[in-house]
Design a protein around this motif. Structure first.
Motif, PDB file in Angstrom:
ATOM      1  N   PHE A  45      17.590  88.778  40.461  1.00 10.83           N
ATOM      2  CA  PHE A  45      17.691  89.280  39.310  1.00 10.83           C
ATOM      3  C   PHE A  45      18.783  88.827  38.721  1.00 10.83           C
ATOM      4  N   ASN A  46      19.873  89.162  40.388  1.00  7.72           N
ATOM      5  CA  ASN A  46      21.599  89.640  40.027  1.00  7.72           C
ATOM      6  C   ASN A  46      21.723  88.771  40.083  1.00  7.72           C
ATOM      7  N   ALA A  47      21.726  87.063  40.528  1.00  7.00           N
ATOM      8  CA  ALA A  47      21.983  85.274  40.258  1.00  7.00           C
ATOM      9  C   ALA A  47      21.465  85.488  38.736  1.00  7.00           C
ATOM     10  N   ILE A  48      20.780  85.344  38.381  1.00  9.42           N
ATOM     11  CA  ILE A  48      20.228  85.604  37.369  1.00  9.42           C
ATOM     12  C   ILE A  48      20.795  86.158  35.893  1.00  9.42           C
ATOM     13  N   GLN A  49      21.264  87.264  35.997  1.00  9.27           N
ATOM     14  CA  GLN A  49      21.843  88.311  35.536  1.00  9.27           C
ATOM     15  C   GLN A  49      23.603  87.943  35.006  1.00  9.27           C
ATOM     16  N   GLU A  50      23.742  87.002  36.587  1.00 11.77           N
ATOM     17  CA  GLU A  50      25.238  87.098  36.575  1.00 11.77           C
ATOM     18  C   GLU A  50      25.604  85.173  35.861  1.00 11.77           C
ATOM     19  N   THR A  51      24.535  84.759  36.127  1.00 10.66           N
ATOM     20  CA  THR A  51      24.637  83.000  35.099  1.00 10.66           C
ATOM     21  C   THR A  51      24.439  83.316  34.091  1.00 10.66           C
ATOM     22  N   MET A  52      23.602  84.034  33.760  1.00  8.14           N
ATOM     23  CA  MET A  52      24.045  84.933  31.750  1.00  8.14           C
ATOM     24  C   MET A  52      24.698  85.120  31.174  1.00  8.14           C
ATOM     25  N   HIS A  53      25.491  86.076  31.962  1.00  8.08           N
ATOM     26  CA  HIS A  53      26.739  86.772  31.234  1.00  8.08           C
ATOM     27  C   HIS A  53      27.775  85.447  31.544  1.00  8.08           C
ATOM     28  N   LEU A  54      28.204  85.090  32.539  1.00 15.95           N
ATOM     29  CA  LEU A  54      28.976  84.268  32.969  1.00 15.95           C
ATOM     30  C   LEU A  54      28.251  83.190  31.430  1.00 15.95           C
ATOM     31  N   ASN A  55      27.393  82.190  31.557  1.00 17.93           N
ATOM     32  CA  ASN A  55      26.682  81.456  30.395  1.00 17.93           C
ATOM     33  C   ASN A  55      26.783  82.111  28.905  1.00 17.93           C
ATOM     34  N   ARG A  56      27.601  83.074  28.434  1.00 14.74           N
ATOM     35  CA  ARG A  56      27.460  83.730  27.267  1.00 14.74           C
ATOM     36  C   ARG A  56      28.431  83.790  26.089  1.00 14.74           C
ATOM     37  N   SER A  57      29.120  83.366  26.626  1.00 14.98           N
ATOM     38  CA  SER A  57      31.203  82.737  26.306  1.00 14.98           C
ATOM     39  C   SER A  57      30.733  81.140  26.301  1.00 14.98           C
ATOM     40  N   ILE A  58      30.883  80.770  24.840  1.00 16.18           N
ATOM     41  CA  ILE A  58      30.775  78.956  25.236  1.00 16.18           C
ATOM     42  C   ILE A  58      32.671  78.952  25.129  1.00 16.18           C
ATOM     43  N   THR A  59      33.307  79.365  25.298  1.00 16.07           N
ATOM     44  CA  THR A  59      34.978  79.542  25.964  1.00 16.07           C
ATOM     45  C   THR A  59      34.495  79.510  27.256  1.00 16.07           C
ATOM     46  N   ASN A  60      33.736  79.569  28.045  1.00 12.96           N
ATOM     47  CA  ASN A  60      33.704  80.632  29.624  1.00 12.96           C
ATOM     48  C   ASN A  60      33.057  79.426  30.341  1.00 12.96           C
ATOM     49  N   ARG A  61      31.873  79.096  29.496  1.00 10.47           N
ATOM     50  CA  ARG A  61      30.766  77.434  29.808  1.00 10.47           C
ATOM     51  C   ARG A  61      31.611  76.598  29.380  1.00 10.47           C
ATOM     52  N   LYS A  62      32.580  76.286  28.868  1.00  9.29           N
ATOM     53  CA  LYS A  62      32.620  74.769  28.718  1.00  9.29           C
ATOM     54  C   LYS A  62      34.017  74.945  30.099  1.00  9.29           C
ATOM     55  N   ARG A  63      34.827  76.044  30.510  1.00  5.49           N
ATOM     56  CA  ARG A  63      35.779  76.742  31.680  1.00  5.49           C
ATOM     57  C   ARG A  63      35.032  75.766  32.961  1.00  5.49           C
ATOM     58  N   LEU A  64      33.770  76.265  32.619  1.00  2.14           N
ATOM     59  CA  LEU A  64      32.999  76.064  34.084  1.00  2.14           C
ATOM     60  C   LEU A  64      32.323  74.923  34.385  1.00  2.14           C
ATOM     61  N   GLU A  65      32.044  74.066  32.697  1.00  4.96           N
ATOM     62  CA  GLU A  65      32.061  73.351  32.970  1.00  4.96           C
ATOM     63  C   GLU A  65      32.699  71.698  34.031  1.00  4.96           C
ATOM     64  N   SER A  66      34.038  72.066  32.768  1.00  8.59           N
ATOM     65  CA  SER A  66      34.619  71.765  33.049  1.00  8.59           C
ATOM     66  C   SER A  66      35.360  71.821  34.384  1.00  8.59           C
ATOM     67  N   ALA A  67      34.847  72.796  35.508  1.00  9.45           N
ATOM     68  CA  ALA A  67      35.554  73.365  36.220  1.00  9.45           C
ATOM     69  C   ALA A  67      34.400  72.196  37.611  1.00  9.45           C
ATOM     70  N   ILE A  68      33.620  72.189  37.522  1.00  7.62           N
ATOM     71  CA  ILE A  68      32.593  71.961  37.889  1.00  7.62           C
ATOM     72  C   ILE A  68      32.661  70.405  38.376  1.00  7.62           C
ATOM     73  N   GLU A  69      32.874  69.625  36.548  1.00  9.39           N
ATOM     74  CA  GLU A  69      33.712  68.131  36.381  1.00  9.39           C
ATOM     75  C   GLU A  69      34.364  67.875  37.853  1.00  9.39           C
ATOM     76  N   ASN A  70      35.566  68.497  37.394  1.00  9.13           N
ATOM     77  CA  ASN A  70      36.533  68.078  37.809  1.00  9.13           C
ATOM     78  C   ASN A  70      35.929  68.507  39.944  1.00  9.13           C
ATOM     79  N   ILE A  71      35.569  69.600  40.200  1.00  7.14           N
ATOM     80  CA  ILE A  71      35.009  68.649  41.434  1.00  7.14           C
ATOM     81  C   ILE A  71      34.570  67.867  42.229  1.00  7.14           C
ATOM     82  N   ASN A  72      33.552  67.576  41.197  1.00 10.11           N
ATOM     83  CA  ASN A  72      32.364  66.764  41.218  1.00 10.11           C
ATOM     84  C   ASN A  72      33.213  65.197  41.587  1.00 10.11           C
ATOM     85  N   ALA A  73      35.173  65.332  40.278  1.00  7.69           N
ATOM     86  CA  ALA A  73      35.511  64.145  40.540  1.00  7.69           C
ATOM     87  C   ALA A  73      36.369  64.241  41.715  1.00  7.69           C
ATOM     88  N   LYS A  74      36.163  65.073  42.561  1.00  5.32           N
ATOM     89  CA  LYS A  74      36.950  66.101  43.393  1.00  5.32           C
ATOM     90  C   LYS A  74      38.492  65.643  43.118  1.00  5.32           C
TER      91      LYS A  74
END
Length: 84
Positions: A45-74
């Motif tokens: 439940f706490n993990a779901i709540q944290e994910t929802m909180h982190l994705n609530r802001s469009i700016t934060n969601r884009k920053r997280l997606e960019s970080a994931i892309e960077n990690i995937n691209a090594k």
């Protein structure tokens, strides 16, 4: 995901709760008149709540997606220097 009826939940309460907490498994409890509920561990439940909180802001969601892309691209994370 496991599903049980209310009577089965009561008869095997400890085993069902252990399965939910130990295996991070969701448990659907079917109740009369279609009023079913879902049980999950507090950690899940706490993990779901944290994910929802982190994705609530469009700016934060884009920053997280960019970080994931960077990690995937090594490429790793880029440290920003603070200029005073």
């Amino acid at each position: 995901m496991k599903a049980v009826n209310y009577s089965e939940l009561r008869q095997n309460l400890k085993a069902n709760l252990d399965q939910v907490t130990d295996n991070e498994e969701l448990l659907v409890v079917h109740r009369p008149k279609g009023k079913s509920v879902v049980m999950m561990s507090l950690a899940e439940f706490n993990a779901i709540q944290e994910t929802m909180h982190l994705n609530r802001s469009i700016t934060n969601r884009k920053r997280l997606e960019s970080a994931i892309e960077n990690i995937n691209a090594k490429q790793g994370l880029v440290k920003r220097q603070i200029v005073e």
